[in-house]
Design an enzyme around this catalytic site. Structure first.
Site, mmCIF file in Angstrom:
data_model
loop_
_atom_site.group_PDB
_atom_site.id
_atom_site.type_symbol
_atom_site.label_atom_id
_atom_site.label_comp_id
_atom_site.label_asym_id
_atom_site.label_seq_id
_atom_site.Cartn_x
_atom_site.Cartn_y
_atom_site.Cartn_z
ATOM 1 C CE1 TYR A 58 -3.241 -2.787 0.284
ATOM 2 C CE2 TYR A 58 -3.885 -1.270 1.990
ATOM 3 C CZ TYR A 58 -3.976 -2.867 1.258
ATOM 4 O OH TYR A 58 -4.817 -3.805 1.068
ATOM 5 C CB SER A 109 -13.688 -2.603 -2.722
ATOM 6 O OG SER A 109 -12.328 -1.587 -2.900
ATOM 7 C CB CYS A 110 -18.520 -1.507 2.076
ATOM 8 S SG CYS A 110 -16.877 -2.980 3.211
ATOM 9 C CG LEU A 111 -18.650 2.465 1.032
ATOM 10 C CD1 LEU A 111 -18.057 3.759 0.962
ATOM 11 C CD2 LEU A 111 -20.169 1.871 1.045
ATOM 12 C CG PHE A 131 -20.387 7.591 -4.086
ATOM 13 C CD1 PHE A 131 -21.660 7.889 -3.189
ATOM 14 C CD2 PHE A 131 -19.647 6.299 -3.696
ATOM 15 C CE1 PHE A 131 -21.872 6.850 -2.173
ATOM 16 C CE2 PHE A 131 -19.317 6.030 -2.088
ATOM 17 C CZ PHE A 131 -20.226 5.784 -1.509
HETATM 18 N N1 LIG Z 1 -7.050 -7.424 0.602
HETATM 19 C C1 LIG Z 1 -7.401 -6.756 -0.976
HETATM 20 O O1 LIG Z 1 -6.641 -7.774 -2.283
HETATM 21 C C2 LIG Z 1 -7.291 -5.216 -0.934
HETATM 22 C C3 LIG Z 1 -7.952 -4.255 -2.569
HETATM 23 C C4 LIG Z 1 -8.393 -3.447 -1.604
HETATM 24 C C5 LIG Z 1 -8.911 -3.093 -0.251
HETATM 25 N N2 LIG Z 1 -8.626 -3.623 0.784
HETATM 26 C C6 LIG Z 1 -8.165 -2.915 1.873
HETATM 27 O O2 LIG Z 1 -9.774 -2.215 1.840
HETATM 28 C C7 LIG Z 1 -10.142 -0.705 2.640
HETATM 29 C C8 LIG Z 1 -10.976 -0.840 2.493
HETATM 30 O O3 LIG Z 1 -10.737 -0.483 0.530
HETATM 31 P P1 LIG Z 1 -11.670 1.253 -0.041
HETATM 32 O O4 LIG Z 1 -10.601 1.866 0.041
HETATM 33 O O5 LIG Z 1 -11.751 0.175 -1.749
HETATM 34 O O6 LIG Z 1 -12.978 0.860 0.525
HETATM 35 P P2 LIG Z 1 -14.510 1.936 -0.534
HETATM 36 O O7 LIG Z 1 -15.079 1.838 0.900
HETATM 37 O O8 LIG Z 1 -14.839 0.728 -1.380
HETATM 38 O O9 LIG Z 1 -13.896 3.360 -0.771
HETATM 39 C C9 LIG Z 1 -13.249 3.982 -0.158
HETATM 40 C C10 LIG Z 1 -13.430 5.218 -1.125
HETATM 41 O O10 LIG Z 1 -14.497 5.631 -1.819
HETATM 42 C C11 LIG Z 1 -14.819 6.758 -1.074
HETATM 43 N N3 LIG Z 1 -16.434 7.162 -0.949
HETATM 44 C C12 LIG Z 1 -16.515 7.079 0.662
HETATM 45 N N4 LIG Z 1 -17.479 7.238 0.746
HETATM 46 C C13 LIG Z 1 -18.285 7.789 -0.321
HETATM 47 C C14 LIG Z 1 -19.210 9.072 -0.523
HETATM 48 N N5 LIG Z 1 -20.564 9.039 0.418
HETATM 49 N N6 LIG Z 1 -19.231 9.362 -1.434
HETATM 50 C C15 LIG Z 1 -18.228 9.929 -2.610
HETATM 51 N N7 LIG Z 1 -16.468 8.777 -2.121
HETATM 52 C C16 LIG Z 1 -17.126 7.954 -1.163
HETATM 53 C C17 LIG Z 1 -13.958 7.010 -0.166
HETATM 54 O O11 LIG Z 1 -13.549 8.647 -0.151
HETATM 55 P P3 LIG Z 1 -13.120 9.520 0.729
HETATM 56 O O12 LIG Z 1 -11.718 9.256 1.645
HETATM 57 O O13 LIG Z 1 -13.052 10.972 0.444
HETATM 58 O O14 LIG Z 1 -14.290 9.144 1.771
HETATM 59 C C18 LIG Z 1 -12.837 6.710 -0.484
HETATM 60 O O15 LIG Z 1 -11.739 6.771 -2.476
HETATM 61 C C19 LIG Z 1 -8.958 -0.667 1.726
HETATM 62 O O16 LIG Z 1 -8.346 0.546 2.986
HETATM 63 C C20 LIG Z 1 -8.074 -1.813 2.477
HETATM 64 O O17 LIG Z 1 -7.394 -2.031 3.177
HETATM 65 C C21 LIG Z 1 -8.089 -4.952 0.499
#
Ligand SMILES: NC(=O)c1ccc[n+]([C@@H]2O[C@H](COP(=O)([O-])OP(=O)(O)OC[C@H]3O[C@@H](n4cnc5c(N)ncnc54)[C@H](OP(=O)(O)O)[C@@H]3O)[C@@H](O)[C@H]2O)c1
Length: 306
Positions: free
Chosen positions: A57, A216-218, A224
């Protein structure tokens, strides 16, 4: 104030918070070390004590583990209040790599051991609470992984082992060579990509009473973006259900949709915005009916069940 509950990942597994804070995007948050520490303390106050990292990361110049370590150094006692997850097994190209070098997965003993050593050094801690093998390596020799991890455990550098993005057969293969239980499979779970709800991944975890972690719940924020018809359908339905259940936002409806899965996933929050983190915590009190859950499924698929 709603506080996040504590859960056991598996029968003999570690205790974690039922929501996890992800640190993949920390490099984009534009925070100095003090603000990073403040953010960490704010989510720990909400009960989110488990943090998710990976060796890969961030950028080569500013790995997220290093950014986190800088914050932790300002208040080393915080280490005792959190559980740290990190991952190994992805090798990315460096600027000085040979021209035909490709990014690849590497679950060899030397790669696992050096990755963990680097993570510990960057984070400034002596032990990872959970090490995950980040991606299934087509060349994974399960005995090699087990030996490397056994050594790391014996040296006190890791407490528990889990995997990420493994198929059920890859999970079973590694478990067959590792005496302690694998404590999780961290996989993508959201209403946009329904793969793990259909391919047996979540069934296996439910069967074994092991909690998945949901990344990546969202859908990485793409939920969005209304440029595709699938997202338009989903947004319409999520907004309808938001009003029906009294949620504050469609993000909360999505967290409630994930939390309804019987394998009882632990959502990983991706946002670096503490108000969005608070909103995710509040979503843990919301419940969907089976009807509402399937309306989101139908909106994602664009068709009903057979
Ligand atoms: N094991 C794996 O292969 C793997 C892969 C991917 C991720 N992960 C883990 O999972 C965690 C979460 O994944 P993710 O970051 O993809 O999660 P996510 O919650 O799907 O996406 C987060 C992104 O969505 C944006 N967001 C959230 N709420 C929003 C809204 N209401 N309107 C517009 N944009 C919004 C956030 O921006 P803001 O920051 O501005 O709120 C951020 O850029 C990562 O940090 C990592 O630890 C693991």
């Amino acid at each position: 104030m709603t506080l996040v509950s504590r859960v056991k990942m598996a029968v003999d597994g570690p205790e974690c918070s039922s929501l996890i804070q992800g640190y993949w995007r920390m490099g984009e948050w534009d925070m100095d070390p003090q603000s990073r520490l403040t953010f960490l303390k704010q989510h720990v106050e909400l009960g989110i004590t488990t943090v998710d990292h990976a060796h890969v990361y961030g950028s080569a110049q500013a790995p997220c583990e290093t950014l986190f370590g800088e914050a932790l150094k300002l208040d080393p006692a915080m280490r005792d209040n959190i559980e740290i997850i990190s991952k190994c097994g992805i090798e990315v190209m460096h600027s000085d790599a040979p021209s035909k070098y490709v990014n690849h997965y590497n679950s060899s003993q030397s790669s696992i051991i050096s990755s963990v050593d680097t993570s510990l050094q960057r984070l400034g801690v002596e032990q990872l609470d959970i090490l995950l093998i980040h991606r299934p390596d087509m060349l994974m020799a399960a005995d090699d992984v087990a030996q490397a991890v056994e050594l790391l455990k014996h040296q006190g550098k890791i407490k528990h082992l889990g995997v990420s993005n493994f198929t059920p057969s890859q999970f079973a293969l590694l478990q067959s060579r590792w005496d302690s239980p694998l404590v999780t499979n961290q996989v993508e779970i959201n209403p946009v990509n329904l793969a793990v709800t259909e391919d047996g991944t979540l069934d296996q975890l439910q069967q074994l009473a092991i909690r998945p972690m949901a990344w990546s719940c969202l859908a990485g924020g793409s939920l969005f973006d209304t440029s595709s018809t699938q997202m338009q359908r989903l947004q319409t339905t999520l907004h309808e259900i938001k009003l029906e259940i009294g949620a504050q936002s469609i993000d909360q409806v999505v967290f409630a949709w994930i939390l309804k899965l019987p394998s009882r996933p632990l959502p990983i929050i991706g946002s670096g915005n503490i108000e969005r983190v608070r909103s995710a915590v509040a979503a843990t009190t919301l419940t969907l009916t089976n009807q509402q859950w399937y309306r989101i499924w139908v909106a994602s698929k664009g068709h009903g069940v057979a």
